[in-house]
Design a protein around this motif. Sequence first.
Motif, PDB file in Angstrom:
ATOM      1  N   PRO B  14      20.472  -3.576  10.392  1.00 25.06           N
ATOM      2  CA  PRO B  14      19.158  -3.728   9.762  1.00 25.06           C
ATOM      3  C   PRO B  14      18.037  -3.253  10.696  1.00 25.06           C
ATOM      4  O   PRO B  14      18.244  -3.200  11.901  1.00 25.06           O
ATOM      5  N   TYR B  15      16.900  -2.931  10.164  1.00 26.39           N
ATOM      6  CA  TYR B  15      15.654  -2.626  10.881  1.00 26.39           C
ATOM      7  C   TYR B  15      15.574  -1.228  11.496  1.00 26.39           C
ATOM      8  O   TYR B  15      14.527  -0.592  11.430  1.00 26.39           O
ATOM      9  N   GLY B  16      16.654  -0.723  12.100  1.00 23.41           N
ATOM     10  CA  GLY B  16      16.605   0.605  12.713  1.00 23.41           C
ATOM     11  C   GLY B  16      16.435   1.704  11.679  1.00 23.41           C
ATOM     12  O   GLY B  16      15.824   2.736  11.943  1.00 23.41           O
ATOM     13  N   THR B  17      16.990   1.466  10.484  1.00 22.76           N
ATOM     14  CA  THR B  17      16.810   2.376   9.353  1.00 22.76           C
ATOM     15  C   THR B  17      16.460   1.534   8.125  1.00 22.76           C
ATOM     16  O   THR B  17      16.515   0.306   8.163  1.00 22.76           O
ATOM     17  N   ILE B  18      16.135   2.190   7.021  1.00 21.61           N
ATOM     18  CA  ILE B  18      15.699   1.493   5.820  1.00 21.61           C
ATOM     19  C   ILE B  18      16.883   1.118   4.913  1.00 21.61           C
ATOM     20  O   ILE B  18      16.724   0.411   3.919  1.00 21.61           O
ATOM     21  N   TYR B  19      18.101   1.568   5.264  1.00 19.69           N
ATOM     22  CA  TYR B  19      19.263   1.396   4.373  1.00 19.69           C
ATOM     23  C   TYR B  19      19.508  -0.056   3.961  1.00 19.69           C
ATOM     24  O   TYR B  19      19.734  -0.341   2.780  1.00 19.69           O
ATOM     25  N   ALA B  20      19.481  -0.978   4.928  1.00 23.98           N
ATOM     26  CA  ALA B  20      19.843  -2.367   4.629  1.00 23.98           C
ATOM     27  C   ALA B  20      18.878  -2.968   3.606  1.00 23.98           C
ATOM     28  O   ALA B  20      19.295  -3.602   2.633  1.00 23.98           O
ATOM     29  N   LEU B  21      17.581  -2.754   3.828  1.00 26.94           N
ATOM     30  CA  LEU B  21      16.578  -3.306   2.918  1.00 26.94           C
ATOM     31  C   LEU B  21      16.690  -2.672   1.525  1.00 26.94           C
ATOM     32  O   LEU B  21      16.638  -3.381   0.505  1.00 26.94           O
ATOM     33  N   GLU B  22      16.899  -1.355   1.482  1.00 27.71           N
ATOM     34  CA  GLU B  22      17.031  -0.669   0.191  1.00 27.71           C
ATOM     35  C   GLU B  22      18.248  -1.175  -0.582  1.00 27.71           C
ATOM     36  O   GLU B  22      18.193  -1.375  -1.794  1.00 27.71           O
ATOM     37  N   SER B  23      19.349  -1.375   0.146  1.00 28.11           N
ATOM     38  CA  SER B  23      20.564  -1.865  -0.494  1.00 28.11           C
ATOM     39  C   SER B  23      20.309  -3.221  -1.143  1.00 28.11           C
ATOM     40  O   SER B  23      20.658  -3.455  -2.299  1.00 28.11           O
ATOM     41  N   LEU B  24      19.660  -4.103  -0.385  1.00 32.74           N
ATOM     42  CA  LEU B  24      19.383  -5.442  -0.884  1.00 32.74           C
ATOM     43  C   LEU B  24      18.560  -5.383  -2.173  1.00 32.74           C
ATOM     44  O   LEU B  24      18.820  -6.112  -3.133  1.00 32.74           O
ATOM     45  N   GLU B  25      17.577  -4.487  -2.184  1.00 32.38           N
ATOM     46  CA  GLU B  25      16.740  -4.344  -3.389  1.00 32.38           C
ATOM     47  C   GLU B  25      17.572  -3.888  -4.579  1.00 32.38           C
ATOM     48  O   GLU B  25      17.434  -4.406  -5.693  1.00 32.38           O
ATOM     49  N   VAL B  26      18.441  -2.909  -4.354  1.00 29.79           N
ATOM     50  CA  VAL B  26      19.255  -2.375  -5.449  1.00 29.79           C
ATOM     51  C   VAL B  26      20.272  -3.417  -5.919  1.00 29.79           C
ATOM     52  O   VAL B  26      20.539  -3.538  -7.119  1.00 29.79           O
ATOM     53  N   VAL B  27      20.807  -4.183  -4.982  1.00 34.53           N
ATOM     54  CA  VAL B  27      21.749  -5.252  -5.338  1.00 34.53           C
ATOM     55  C   VAL B  27      21.075  -6.244  -6.287  1.00 34.53           C
ATOM     56  O   VAL B  27      21.644  -6.653  -7.302  1.00 34.53           O
ATOM     57  N   LEU B  28      19.845  -6.630  -5.967  1.00 31.89           N
ATOM     58  CA  LEU B  28      19.126  -7.602  -6.793  1.00 31.89           C
ATOM     59  C   LEU B  28      18.842  -7.027  -8.185  1.00 31.89           C
ATOM     60  O   LEU B  28      18.918  -7.752  -9.185  1.00 31.89           O
ATOM     61  N   ILE B  29      18.556  -5.731  -8.239  1.00 31.76           N
ATOM     62  CA  ILE B  29      18.326  -5.099  -9.543  1.00 31.76           C
ATOM     63  C   ILE B  29      19.607  -5.110 -10.369  1.00 31.76           C
ATOM     64  O   ILE B  29      19.621  -5.490 -11.545  1.00 31.76           O
TER      65      ILE B  29
END
Lengths: 99, 134
Positions: B14-29
């Motif tokens: 997490p944090y070094g790139t945006i992947y983790a946060l983006e994944s979490l958003e898509v998971v919730l959708i």
Amino acid sequence: MLHVINKSPFERNSLASCLRTIKEGASVLLIEDGVLGALEGTAVSGKVREAMENVKFYALQSDLETRGVSDKLMKGIECIDFGGFVDLTADHDLVQSWL
Amino acid sequence: MATKKFLYVNRKAPYGTIYALESLEVVLIGAAFEQDVSLVFMDDGVFQLTKGQNAKSAGMKNFSPTYAALGDYDVNKIYVDKESLEERGLTLDDLQHLTWEDENEDWAEKDSIRLVTRAEIAEIMDTQDVVLSF
């Protein structure tokens, strides 16, 4: 010379390349995902500990905190704040960032 | 809408790139559309679940508390790769304790995280309709 690593050693070879290339007496600063190379008991900590005999290691406190791994910092690696980061770059003639 | 099996594969710290946060958003959708959602955390992705994250001094948003809300979205199949944890000097105790409540068993609280081997992850991937990688 100060070497700055900002990539995870489990994903990229920047730390490995740095340690292959580094000269005795140099410093390594681990920042961002690079701090994952500063942790105790990992698949890379043996290599880092070996390198510590000739090279001084630093890790950025805020990046350890961000990732929830401050308590896993390897013994012998100095934890520094942003002020320490500035001092390190000022104290060294050359800075090599391993992107 | 037909329900499909969605697997989200998380392999980045997490944090070094945006992947983790983006994944979490898509998971919730995906979960909001009532799909059958599973998550795999492997390689540096296991760092996404460390407890005690504090992004304040880095001036970033700590999004790790959101993982605890996944249970409320019926996302309760969270697979963590055992070997990835071991390579990184981590154990289950270093990760958040994620739970969900089973309505079929009088809302009994159950663990969401399941420790799995690489071989088991291969099996899990093999049984999906959609695999999304982050």
